[in-house]
Design a protein around this motif. Structure first.
Motif, mmCIF file in Angstrom:
data_model
loop_
_atom_site.group_PDB
_atom_site.id
_atom_site.type_symbol
_atom_site.label_atom_id
_atom_site.label_comp_id
_atom_site.label_asym_id
_atom_site.label_seq_id
_atom_site.Cartn_x
_atom_site.Cartn_y
_atom_site.Cartn_z
ATOM 1 N N LYS A 141 0.917 -1.324 0.177
ATOM 2 C CA LYS A 141 0.019 -0.203 -0.056
ATOM 3 C C LYS A 141 0.602 1.200 0.132
ATOM 4 C CE LYS A 141 -3.439 -2.329 2.573
ATOM 5 N NZ LYS A 141 -4.220 -2.274 4.052
ATOM 6 N N CYS A 142 1.997 1.332 0.504
ATOM 7 C CA CYS A 142 3.140 2.398 0.678
ATOM 8 C C CYS A 142 4.256 2.207 0.136
ATOM 9 C CB CYS A 142 2.891 2.448 2.057
ATOM 10 S SG CYS A 142 3.956 4.111 2.652
ATOM 11 N N LEU A 143 4.938 3.258 -0.481
ATOM 12 C CA LEU A 143 6.397 3.251 -0.969
ATOM 13 C C LEU A 143 7.009 4.303 -0.336
ATOM 14 C CD1 LEU A 143 8.379 2.292 -3.019
ATOM 15 C CD2 LEU A 143 7.540 3.849 -4.830
ATOM 16 N N VAL A 144 7.966 3.887 0.443
ATOM 17 C CA VAL A 144 8.729 4.924 1.210
ATOM 18 C C VAL A 144 10.066 5.028 0.543
ATOM 19 C CG1 VAL A 144 9.862 5.386 3.410
ATOM 20 C CG2 VAL A 144 7.679 3.941 3.229
ATOM 21 N N LEU A 145 10.367 6.590 0.191
ATOM 22 C CA LEU A 145 11.426 6.788 -0.799
ATOM 23 C C LEU A 145 12.605 7.782 -0.194
ATOM 24 C CD1 LEU A 145 8.925 8.278 -3.417
ATOM 25 C CD2 LEU A 145 10.466 6.093 -3.725
ATOM 26 N N ASP A 146 13.948 7.122 -0.373
ATOM 27 C CA ASP A 146 14.988 7.762 -0.063
ATOM 28 C C ASP A 146 14.956 9.089 -0.944
ATOM 29 O OD1 ASP A 146 17.676 8.563 1.111
ATOM 30 O OD2 ASP A 146 18.298 7.702 -0.872
ATOM 31 N N LEU A 147 15.861 9.921 -1.014
ATOM 32 C CA LEU A 147 15.835 11.157 -1.960
ATOM 33 C C LEU A 147 17.214 11.229 -2.707
ATOM 34 C CD1 LEU A 147 14.192 14.052 -0.071
ATOM 35 C CD2 LEU A 147 13.174 12.374 -1.530
ATOM 36 N N LEU A 151 1.995 5.269 -9.627
ATOM 37 C CA LEU A 151 1.740 4.369 -8.696
ATOM 38 C C LEU A 151 0.675 5.073 -7.655
ATOM 39 C CD1 LEU A 151 5.030 2.318 -7.577
ATOM 40 C CD2 LEU A 151 3.111 1.647 -8.784
ATOM 41 N N LYS A 152 1.311 6.540 -7.537
ATOM 42 C CA LYS A 152 0.362 7.336 -6.495
ATOM 43 C C LYS A 152 -0.755 7.501 -7.160
ATOM 44 C CE LYS A 152 -0.887 11.696 -5.776
ATOM 45 N NZ LYS A 152 -1.571 12.832 -6.401
ATOM 46 N N GLU A 153 -1.236 7.562 -8.450
ATOM 47 C CA GLU A 153 -2.409 8.003 -9.012
ATOM 48 C C GLU A 153 -3.443 6.502 -9.163
ATOM 49 O OE1 GLU A 153 -1.256 9.217 -12.988
ATOM 50 O OE2 GLU A 153 -0.882 11.339 -12.359
ATOM 51 N N ARG A 154 -2.714 5.462 -8.829
ATOM 52 C CA ARG A 154 -3.415 4.192 -8.365
ATOM 53 C C ARG A 154 -3.606 3.962 -7.147
ATOM 54 N NH1 ARG A 154 0.610 0.086 -10.848
ATOM 55 N NH2 ARG A 154 -0.646 -1.538 -9.257
ATOM 56 N N TYR A 191 -9.294 -0.951 -9.436
ATOM 57 C CA TYR A 191 -8.994 0.331 -9.240
ATOM 58 C C TYR A 191 -10.310 1.336 -9.215
ATOM 59 C CZ TYR A 191 -7.188 4.941 -10.538
ATOM 60 O OH TYR A 191 -6.980 6.482 -10.416
ATOM 61 N N SER A 192 -10.433 2.241 -8.388
ATOM 62 C CA SER A 192 -11.588 3.401 -8.401
ATOM 63 C C SER A 192 -11.007 4.504 -8.239
ATOM 64 C CB SER A 192 -12.601 2.853 -7.073
ATOM 65 O OG SER A 192 -11.664 3.294 -5.856
ATOM 66 N N ARG A 236 -6.237 9.171 -2.209
ATOM 67 C CA ARG A 236 -5.605 8.747 -1.185
ATOM 68 C C ARG A 236 -4.610 9.442 -0.392
ATOM 69 N NH1 ARG A 236 -5.704 3.742 -2.437
ATOM 70 N NH2 ARG A 236 -7.687 3.032 -1.493
ATOM 71 N N THR A 237 -3.896 10.180 -1.252
ATOM 72 C CA THR A 237 -2.779 10.778 -0.744
ATOM 73 C C THR A 237 -3.295 12.171 -0.124
ATOM 74 O OG1 THR A 237 -1.105 10.084 -2.175
ATOM 75 C CG2 THR A 237 -0.646 12.178 -1.285
ATOM 76 N N ARG A 238 -4.346 12.784 -0.735
ATOM 77 C CA ARG A 238 -4.901 13.920 -0.033
ATOM 78 C C ARG A 238 -5.613 13.595 1.387
ATOM 79 N NH1 ARG A 238 -9.540 15.878 0.865
ATOM 80 N NH2 ARG A 238 -10.637 14.058 -0.315
ATOM 81 N N GLN A 239 -6.239 12.260 1.476
ATOM 82 C CA GLN A 239 -6.633 12.038 2.706
ATOM 83 C C GLN A 239 -5.942 11.764 3.849
ATOM 84 O OE1 GLN A 239 -8.780 8.660 1.020
ATOM 85 N NE2 GLN A 239 -10.730 9.689 0.245
ATOM 86 N N TYR A 240 -4.489 11.056 3.370
ATOM 87 C CA TYR A 240 -3.898 10.899 4.661
ATOM 88 C C TYR A 240 -3.079 12.470 4.892
ATOM 89 C CZ TYR A 240 -3.655 6.035 4.398
ATOM 90 O OH TYR A 240 -4.232 4.695 4.743
ATOM 91 N N GLN A 241 -3.101 13.202 3.954
ATOM 92 C CA GLN A 241 -2.625 14.681 4.320
ATOM 93 C C GLN A 241 -3.333 15.244 5.264
ATOM 94 O OE1 GLN A 241 -2.126 16.182 0.445
ATOM 95 N NE2 GLN A 241 0.050 15.617 0.271
ATOM 96 N N VAL A 242 -4.837 15.106 5.001
ATOM 97 C CA VAL A 242 -5.826 15.701 5.838
ATOM 98 C C VAL A 242 -5.649 15.100 7.257
ATOM 99 C CG1 VAL A 242 -8.330 16.126 5.978
ATOM 100 C CG2 VAL A 242 -7.418 16.414 3.953
#
Length: 402
Positions: A47-53, A92-95, A202-203, A209-215
């Protein structure tokens, strides 16, 4: 076929003697992809991708090289590899895959490329949780996990540094940490081969989903200003829309069925066809879907209950009750039960039976029915609980029906 080549995938001699279209050599690849789909159907998804920079999302070290000198862009060279990599992550984020950043950096410096670099494909709005400091990365990933409230086995961590990868693996065994190639130009082909983010549905809600977690992060911040939990919940101005299954929500219901692991009382997985079939059988099933919105925003469809009717015994059996963990501790469980009891009374049912089937992931709801006032039945092999409808008193909650 794209991966192996047509001549390797199809062999005339095999087809002529067996009518099997695939060659023997192709079968392991096909089997692997089928297994990925089966795992997704069973809720074993990432469900989640954690990224180094630095040297992961761009070439170079932002703190040393400066924003003008990091390598990224669609021209020729290594910068193109990082741009293509970011484009894949954006998709991925858009999915619906949650993106998080875990970087050893000063936060303001780490965020600068997201805001100012013209060739950055990923923006700050794409990142649900951004953690940049000089602390241990394993500890920071634990912090991200607590904010998102998902299991470590639902997370993938990408980092170019072998030391950091091994550190995270040693401290968080459940997280997936791919062994990225040394050449950034090979990142994508390597990750395509792993196929970590397979989904079966997919829906439109996935893109939100990203916006919901930010909220949700804003909700957590405001919660700190309230000394009383009830006052905080009342201040949220929560509203729920209750519906049966419809052509519009069936894809989301099926997706939640496949994704929900922690708050899932029986962990029965359903496809869209299953959901549609139950929705068209009112003699046997009473389905409920719940949305939740508050003053911060709309969480969308977050809870599903499917009641199976026993009209002769005047009993409702809770075939399915699952809920998104994003809305825990807001009283949604009490609100949902109030709605179920109201339905039971209006339709002449006297008892509601719930069952808890334990899994590796749903231990958090093992006391769910007991906490709501159900009485455990003396079944030797099943965790069955009964609620008497006539004696039930509506539970206090701060959610209104739309």
């Amino acid at each position: 076929q794209n991966k192996l080549g047509r001549d390797a995938v199809f062999q005339p001699s095999i087809y002529v003697s067996t009518e099997m279209v695939l060659s023997i050599e192709a079968l392991p690849w096909v089997a692997s992809r089928i297994l990925d789909i089966i795992c997704a159907l069973k809720g074993k998804i990432k469900k989640c991708l954690v990224l180094d920079l630095d040297n992961t999302l761009w070439g170079g070290v932002i703190g040393d090289d400066g924003i003008e000198n990091i390598q990224i862009g669609h021209g020729l060279g290594i910068g193109k590899a990082f741009s293509e990599f970011q484009l894949w992550i954006k998709k991925l984020k858009e999915r619906g895959v949650i993106l998080a950043v875990c970087s050893k950096n000063t936060e303001s410096v780490a965020k600068e490329p997201f805001v100012k670099h013209p060739d950055m494909i990923l923006k700050l709005d794409d990142i649900a949780v951004f953690v940049a400091n000089w602390e241990n990365k394993a500890d920071n990933i634990c912090r991200i996990q607590q904010i998102l409230n998902i299991g470590f086995d639902s997370m993938v961590f990408l980092d170019d540094n072998p030391f950091e990868r091994n550190m995270v693996r040693a401290n968080i065994p459940d997280i997936v940490v791919p062994e990225l190639p040394e050449d950034p130009g090979e990142y994508l082909e390597y990750l395509y081969g792993l196929n970590l983010f397979e989904t079966v549905s997919y829906s439109a809600a996935d893109s939100e989903r990203t916006r919901q977690y930010q909220v949700e992060a804003r909700r957590v911040s405001e919660r700190m200003s309230f000394a009383n939990e009830d006052e905080f919940l009342a201040s949220l101005e929560m509203v729920s829309d209750i519906q049966a299954f419809t052509p519009f929500n069936i894809p989301r219901v099926a997706q939640l069925s496949q994704r929900s692991n922690q708050f899932n009382l029986r962990t029965v997985r359903y496809t869209e066809g299953d959901i549609e079939r139950m929705g068209k059988d009112p003699e046997r099933y009473a389905p409920f879907t719940f949305t939740l919105a508050d003053k911060f925003g709309d969480n969308g469809l977050i809870c599903v209950v499917i009641l199976e009717k026993d009209n002769r015994a005047k009993t409702l059996f809770i075939d399915t009750w699952f809920m998104s963990c994003r809305v825990l501790k807001r009283g949604m469980e009490r609100f949902t039960l109030n709605v179920l009891v109201r339905y039971a009374r209006e339709n002449g049912f006297k008892k509601i039976i719930g069952e808890y089937i334990p899994t590796v992931k749903n231990k958090m709801v093992e006391d769910h029915y007991a906490q709501l006032g159900f009485v455990k039945l003396p079944e030797m092999e099943k965790n069955l609980y009964m609620l008497d409808v006539d004696s039930y008193i509506d539970k206090t909650c701060y959610i209104l029906s739309k």
